[in-house]
Write a protein that holds these residues in place. Sequence first.
Motif, PDB file in Angstrom:
ATOM      1  N   GLU A  59      -0.318   1.884   4.227  1.00 10.57           N
ATOM      2  CA  GLU A  59      -0.701   0.645   3.551  1.00 10.57           C
ATOM      3  C   GLU A  59      -0.038   0.532   2.185  1.00 10.57           C
ATOM      4  O   GLU A  59       0.359   1.538   1.580  1.00 10.57           O
ATOM      5  N   VAL A  60       0.012  -0.708   1.705  1.00 15.09           N
ATOM      6  CA  VAL A  60       0.547  -0.962   0.362  1.00 15.09           C
ATOM      7  C   VAL A  60      -0.228  -0.166  -0.679  1.00 15.09           C
ATOM      8  O   VAL A  60       0.351   0.396  -1.612  1.00 15.09           O
ATOM      9  N   ARG A  61      -1.541  -0.067  -0.518  1.00 14.79           N
ATOM     10  CA  ARG A  61      -2.333   0.664  -1.514  1.00 14.79           C
ATOM     11  C   ARG A  61      -2.003   2.155  -1.529  1.00 14.79           C
ATOM     12  O   ARG A  61      -2.211   2.829  -2.539  1.00 14.79           O
ATOM     13  N   ASP A  62      -1.456   2.688  -0.442  1.00 13.35           N
ATOM     14  CA  ASP A  62      -1.016   4.084  -0.430  1.00 13.35           C
ATOM     15  C   ASP A  62       0.241   4.261  -1.282  1.00 13.35           C
ATOM     16  O   ASP A  62       0.380   5.251  -2.006  1.00 13.35           O
ATOM     17  N   ILE A  63       1.136   3.301  -1.187  1.00 14.37           N
ATOM     18  CA  ILE A  63       2.345   3.328  -2.019  1.00 14.37           C
ATOM     19  C   ILE A  63       1.960   3.233  -3.490  1.00 14.37           C
ATOM     20  O   ILE A  63       2.466   3.975  -4.343  1.00 14.37           O
ATOM     21  N   GLU A  64       1.041   2.325  -3.795  1.00 12.10           N
ATOM     22  CA  GLU A  64       0.580   2.150  -5.171  1.00 12.10           C
ATOM     23  C   GLU A  64      -0.121   3.406  -5.685  1.00 12.10           C
ATOM     24  O   GLU A  64       0.048   3.796  -6.851  1.00 12.10           O
ATOM     25  N   ALA A  65      -0.899   4.052  -4.819  1.00  8.66           N
ATOM     26  CA  ALA A  65      -1.622   5.262  -5.218  1.00  8.66           C
ATOM     27  C   ALA A  65      -0.658   6.392  -5.547  1.00  8.66           C
ATOM     28  O   ALA A  65      -0.839   7.117  -6.536  1.00  8.66           O
TER      29      ALA A  65
END
Length: 209
Positions: free
Chosen positions: A160-166
């Motif tokens: 997910e995008v939030r994994d990249i952001e994390a």
Amino acid sequence: MTTLLFDFDGTLADSLSAIVTITNRLAPEFGYRPTPWEKIEALKGLNARQLIQYSGISILKIPALLRRLQTELRQQSTLIPPCAGMPTVIQALYERQHTLAVITSNSPDIVRTFLATHQMQDCFVNVDGGGTLFRKGKLIAQYLQRNSFDLAQTVYIGDEVRDIEAARLAGIRSVAVTWGFNQREVLAAANPDWLVDDPEALQAIADAV
């Protein structure tokens, strides 16, 4: 050797069907729009924040919903299949002596049961999880601090995008996989360090870091 930190849902575990079934059943109780099965692929084009907005759920209800979701997933954790090809790749990474761990928004006990069910428990040195949907960056950073890993040789793998952001928040590189909860185009727009369509590509990345 490389340290590979894995997301769980959509990366290791093919849990989308279970999650949609449970959240659709809970929709009337929590007052949000259920997810039509015919719109699943289109909704993969939304990041987590956009999906929350689409559903219409109150932000205040999300923690309680996540607790209920995890309670029900716990009852099904032995039935959730792995993402295609992942058990073989995990075993190969372990045999290459890379360090593997799971950091997830899901509950660690669900992950451990899943790993044991699919004979992957010995491949991972740790499972860390919990918190909110958007706290994963802090979870990763705290795990890195506790273990003194070399950030240059550590990557986070998620769908997910939030994994990249994390991963970016924690100061490490990210690998986005396209077999999970977000579409390839959405992941690419978030600029991961690697974008992979096949689990076997993870072996080459791990060996090259």
